[in-house]
Design a protein around this motif. Structure first.
Motif, mmCIF file in Angstrom:
data_model
loop_
_atom_site.group_PDB
_atom_site.id
_atom_site.type_symbol
_atom_site.label_atom_id
_atom_site.label_comp_id
_atom_site.label_asym_id
_atom_site.label_seq_id
_atom_site.Cartn_x
_atom_site.Cartn_y
_atom_site.Cartn_z
ATOM 1 N N VAL A 1 0.868 -1.210 -0.016
ATOM 2 C CA VAL A 1 0.142 0.102 0.107
ATOM 3 C C VAL A 1 0.641 1.302 0.093
ATOM 4 O O VAL A 1 0.387 2.334 -0.597
ATOM 5 N N ILE A 2 1.957 1.240 0.755
ATOM 6 C CA ILE A 2 3.127 2.343 0.777
ATOM 7 C C ILE A 2 3.347 2.715 -0.726
ATOM 8 O O ILE A 2 3.505 3.689 -1.376
ATOM 9 N N LEU A 3 3.703 1.400 -1.341
ATOM 10 C CA LEU A 3 4.264 1.632 -2.801
ATOM 11 C C LEU A 3 3.234 2.134 -3.558
ATOM 12 O O LEU A 3 3.288 3.212 -4.396
ATOM 13 N N GLY A 4 2.040 1.915 -3.273
ATOM 14 C CA GLY A 4 1.017 2.403 -4.170
ATOM 15 C C GLY A 4 0.705 3.980 -4.063
ATOM 16 O O GLY A 4 0.533 4.892 -4.835
ATOM 17 N N GLY A 5 1.008 4.373 -2.603
ATOM 18 C CA GLY A 5 1.081 5.873 -2.328
ATOM 19 C C GLY A 5 2.234 6.654 -3.113
ATOM 20 O O GLY A 5 1.899 7.637 -3.493
ATOM 21 N N ILE A 6 3.381 5.922 -2.813
ATOM 22 C CA ILE A 6 4.426 6.622 -3.451
ATOM 23 C C ILE A 6 4.211 6.771 -4.932
ATOM 24 O O ILE A 6 4.367 7.788 -5.750
ATOM 25 N N ILE A 7 3.745 5.699 -5.535
ATOM 26 C CA ILE A 7 3.566 5.797 -7.257
ATOM 27 C C ILE A 7 2.627 6.989 -7.290
ATOM 28 O O ILE A 7 2.620 7.569 -8.338
ATOM 29 N N PHE A 8 1.262 6.828 -6.542
ATOM 30 C CA PHE A 8 0.327 7.972 -6.961
ATOM 31 C C PHE A 8 0.773 9.473 -6.821
ATOM 32 O O PHE A 8 0.636 10.250 -7.505
ATOM 33 N N ASN A 9 1.721 9.430 -5.610
ATOM 34 C CA ASN A 9 2.195 10.970 -5.421
ATOM 35 C C ASN A 9 3.116 11.301 -6.396
ATOM 36 O O ASN A 9 3.196 12.553 -6.955
ATOM 37 N N ALA A 10 4.060 10.537 -7.038
ATOM 38 C CA ALA A 10 4.724 10.810 -8.257
ATOM 39 C C ALA A 10 3.767 11.183 -9.397
ATOM 40 O O ALA A 10 4.085 12.372 -10.148
ATOM 41 N N SER A 11 2.778 10.342 -9.640
ATOM 42 C CA SER A 11 1.940 10.761 -10.933
ATOM 43 C C SER A 11 1.195 12.261 -10.651
ATOM 44 O O SER A 11 0.997 12.755 -11.617
ATOM 45 N N VAL B 1 2.678 11.331 -18.915
ATOM 46 C CA VAL B 1 3.488 10.772 -17.954
ATOM 47 C C VAL B 1 2.902 10.306 -16.686
ATOM 48 O O VAL B 1 2.918 9.338 -16.128
ATOM 49 N N ALA B 2 2.227 11.466 -16.444
ATOM 50 C CA ALA B 2 1.192 11.234 -15.049
ATOM 51 C C ALA B 2 0.331 10.043 -15.152
ATOM 52 O O ALA B 2 0.136 9.231 -14.338
ATOM 53 N N GLY B 3 -0.380 9.976 -16.231
ATOM 54 C CA GLY B 3 -1.359 8.999 -16.682
ATOM 55 C C GLY B 3 -0.796 7.669 -16.527
ATOM 56 O O GLY B 3 -1.605 6.756 -15.930
ATOM 57 N N VAL B 4 0.165 7.583 -17.111
ATOM 58 C CA VAL B 4 1.072 5.936 -17.249
ATOM 59 C C VAL B 4 1.474 5.728 -15.660
ATOM 60 O O VAL B 4 1.025 4.638 -15.527
ATOM 61 N N LEU B 5 1.857 6.585 -14.955
ATOM 62 C CA LEU B 5 2.216 6.169 -13.607
ATOM 63 C C LEU B 5 1.217 5.915 -12.772
ATOM 64 O O LEU B 5 0.909 4.970 -11.978
ATOM 65 N N MET B 6 0.083 6.769 -12.787
ATOM 66 C CA MET B 6 -1.025 6.685 -12.092
ATOM 67 C C MET B 6 -1.865 5.611 -12.263
ATOM 68 O O MET B 6 -2.642 4.987 -11.508
ATOM 69 N N SER B 7 -1.641 4.905 -13.642
ATOM 70 C CA SER B 7 -2.655 3.574 -13.782
ATOM 71 C C SER B 7 -1.957 2.231 -12.762
ATOM 72 O O SER B 7 -2.778 1.496 -12.758
ATOM 73 N N PHE B 8 -0.843 2.529 -12.189
ATOM 74 C CA PHE B 8 -0.351 1.308 -11.613
ATOM 75 C C PHE B 8 -0.615 1.292 -10.178
ATOM 76 O O PHE B 8 -0.757 0.346 -9.160
ATOM 77 N N PHE B 9 -0.986 2.598 -9.540
ATOM 78 C CA PHE B 9 -1.015 2.497 -7.915
ATOM 79 C C PHE B 9 -2.059 1.851 -7.281
ATOM 80 O O PHE B 9 -1.950 1.370 -6.155
ATOM 81 N N TYR B 10 -3.387 1.592 -8.032
ATOM 82 C CA TYR B 10 -4.467 1.116 -7.444
ATOM 83 C C TYR B 10 -4.329 -0.324 -7.208
ATOM 84 O O TYR B 10 -4.916 -0.899 -6.260
#
Length: 338
Positions: free
Chosen positions: A84-94, A180-189
């Motif tokens: 879940v933390i990794l999901g938060g990190i990926i979301f934040n970058a995006s 770029v944000a969209g590509v990253l955001m697709s992974f967080f969930y």
């Protein structure tokens, strides 16, 4: 804790998610009158964390169903917490990139391109991880939303024809950041959904999380990673001069509150998406919530007048965008009922 026990109610929760995810950007627009987005973003993540605690100690702790927030948090396995933390990190970058794109290109461009792209990729990723619903109807809905994204891109391109070379260059940068944000955001969930027992929120498997502990851990991951990502954004901004931390403390109470409200709005939508995922499935919950570009585009077109002065063809493209988005969302809802 509160648990959604029916698909129709899950859809209602997903629509609230869509409204929240598509509306938080308004707080950035309001604060941007005298506030850089990098400074806004600190208040945004603080608001997210604080609101996650409110949700966890109310909906996540009251009632007789399932484990309470504290009990659930105390038994969570390290692997699920880190997921879940990794999901938060990926979301934040995006999301930092999406905020930068919004500040450059506007809500009606950044959200349909960035969040729309994340919808398409995210549905595929989440469906593979936790298949639920009719795949044919689900991906038909995704295809319709792709068409809507294309219509928005064409409309945006037409609006840039009359702008200066400098303005056009900035807008291209905004579009690139949104992609770029969209590509990253697709992974967080997916990283968050993997840590929750989507088949049984009332009695989840040992070590797995409920939506309430997940939203708190996720928000904590966002705040912690912000010390790295936002510090870099402040030091090496995409546009404008370098931003210093001392400027943050010069902001007014109203300005800080506006940013925190933005984070609270986003957090409410995310919490509702996690809560609905047990009945709707991760792919459908994510897809419906990511209908946010349509909401953001409505704000951008009708409230912020980002397409003011557009010609008839541009307005037609915007109309088609809304039609295809609505048709796509309808297909996604139907897919979950099959």
């Amino acid at each position: 804790m509160f648990i959604v026990n029916s698909y129709p109610l899950a859809v209602v929760f997903c629509f609230i998610t869509m409204m929240c995810w598509g509306s938080w950007g308004n707080t950035q627009k309001l604060a941007a009158r005298n506030w850089r987005y990098e400074l806004f973003y600190w208040d945004y993540v603080i608001g997210m964390l604080l609101f996650s605690l409110i949700v966890s100690f109310t909906l996540g702790s009251f009632g007789s169903q399932g484990r309470s927030f504290i009990d659930d948090l105390s038994q969570a396995s390290a692997s699920n917490i880190w997921s879940v933390i990794l999901g938060g990190i990926i979301f934040n970058a995006s999301n930092i990139l999406l905020s930068a794109s919004t500040s450059i290109a506007g809500m009606s461009v950044a959200f349909p391109l960035g969040v729309g792209l994340s919808l398409v990729l995210g549905v595929i990723i989440n469906y593979i991880g936790a298949p639920k619903g009719d795949p044919l109807v689900l991906f038909l809905g995704v295809a319709l939303i792709v068409i809507a994204i294309v219509c928005n891109g064409l409309a945006s391109g037409r609006m840039q024809k009359d702008k200066t070379v400098s303005d056009s260059g900035k807008n291209r940068k905004g579009i690139i950041l949104a992609v770029v944000a969209g590509v990253l955001m697709s992974f967080f969930y997916r990283f968050v959904a993997k840590a929750m027992d989507l088949n049984n929120f009332e009695n989840p498997a040992p070590g797995m999380l409920t939506p309430y502990s997940a939203i708190f851990i996720f928000s904590a991951g966002v705040v912690l990673s912000n010390f790295l990502f936002n510090t870099l954004a402040m030091r090496y901004p995409f546009v404008g001069e370098r931003v210093y931390y001392r400027e943050y403390f010069r902001g007014s109470f109203k300005t800080h509150l506006t940013g925190m409200l933005g984070g609270a709005i986003w957090c409410l939508g995310t919490a509702f998406s996690y809560i609905a995922s047990g009945q709707a499935g991760a792919a459908i919950s994510y897809a419906l919530g990511q209908g946010a570009p349509m909401v953001a585009a409505i704000w951008g077109v009708f409230i912020w007048k980002e397409f003011k002065g557009a010609d008839r063809k541009t307005n037609l493209l915007l109309l088609l965008m809304f039609i295809f988005f609505i048709a796509g969302l309808a297909s996604i809802i139907i897919s979950g009922g099959n």
